[in-house]
Design an enzyme around this catalytic site. Structure first.
Site, short mmCIF file in Angstrom:
data_model
loop_
_atom_site.label_atom_id
_atom_site.label_comp_id
_atom_site.label_asym_id
_atom_site.label_seq_id
_atom_site.Cartn_x
_atom_site.Cartn_y
_atom_site.Cartn_z
N SER A 14 0.84 -1.19 0.00
CA SER A 14 0.00 0.00 0.00
C SER A 14 0.88 1.25 0.00
O SER A 14 2.09 1.17 0.20
CB SER A 14 -0.94 -0.02 1.21
OG SER A 14 -0.20 -0.06 2.40
N CYS A 15 0.24 2.37 -0.22
CA CYS A 15 0.92 3.66 -0.28
C CYS A 15 1.77 3.84 0.97
O CYS A 15 1.29 3.55 2.07
CB CYS A 15 -0.11 4.78 -0.39
SG CYS A 15 0.61 6.42 -0.49
N PRO A 16 2.99 4.27 0.82
CA PRO A 16 3.64 4.84 -0.34
C PRO A 16 4.51 3.85 -1.12
O PRO A 16 5.25 4.25 -2.01
CB PRO A 16 4.52 5.93 0.27
CG PRO A 16 4.98 5.33 1.56
CD PRO A 16 3.79 4.52 2.04
#
Length: 189
Positions: A14-16
């Site tokens: 997931s982000c980042p």
């Protein structure tokens, strides 16, 4: 068929992290070569597109195959690239927590709808990064805008975009919702 010079596997991240892996991989390519980034994070579509635009690399598009998003980026030549900007107006989570009841403040949450649904700052408006350009007219230019995401990466890109569009009082909230200790709302608004 798209000719790819390198593939990065960011599935399950997931982000980042999809952006982090993309940044690292693009450095190993020659100008004009194409990078394929395989990801499962739905937010990566907007994230990678915004990152490419902010650095001068060409976002070619995304193909969805089941739950996998295949993003394609063409590496820019030296004269096409822009130095990756980091938005200069930053505020901490703690500083934002002191302002959430202020009527002169607008909080924009640029995470994906599912992230927002499981907990957001009370009163925050959900505008995923990928929708920001189309929904920018919803935001008041005469108020202070605080932009939040999970870690500060998407909100950094969103703050830059808002400033480019003429907003003058915009702040990126760092480190964002991953470390938010203030009040949380789970209402679907």
């Amino acid at each position: 068929m798209i000719r790819v010079d390198m593939t990065v596997d960011a599935k399950g991240l997931s982000c980042p992290m999809p952006i982090v892996k993309t940044k690292k991989a693009i450095n190993d390519l020659q100008p004009g070569q194409v990078l394929e980034v395989k990801a499962t994070d739905k937010g990566s579509k907007a994230d990678i597109k915004a990152w490419a635009e902010s650095t001068g690399h060409q976002y070619l598009g995304t193909i969805e195959e089941g739950n996998v998003l295949k993003h394609y980026i063409r590496k820019a030549s030296d004269h096409e690239t822009k130095g990756e900007a980091t938005y200069s107006h930053v505020i901490s989570n703690e500083q934002l927590a002191e302002k959430i009841n202020d009527d002169s403040v607008v909080i924009i949450d640029v995470r994906e709808p599912a992230e927002y649904a499981f907990g957001h700052i009370p009163g925050a408006i959900s505008i995923p990064l990928g929708e920001l350009e189309d929904r920018i007219h919803e935001l008041p230019k005469n108020k202070t805008i605080y932009v939040v995401c999970r870690t500060g990466t998407r909100s950094d890109l969103a703050a830059q975009k808002l400033t480019e569009k003429g907003f003058t009082n915009v702040w990126n909230v760092v480190p964002g919702m991953s470390k938010w200790e203030g009040p949380l709302d789970t209402a679907q608004s």
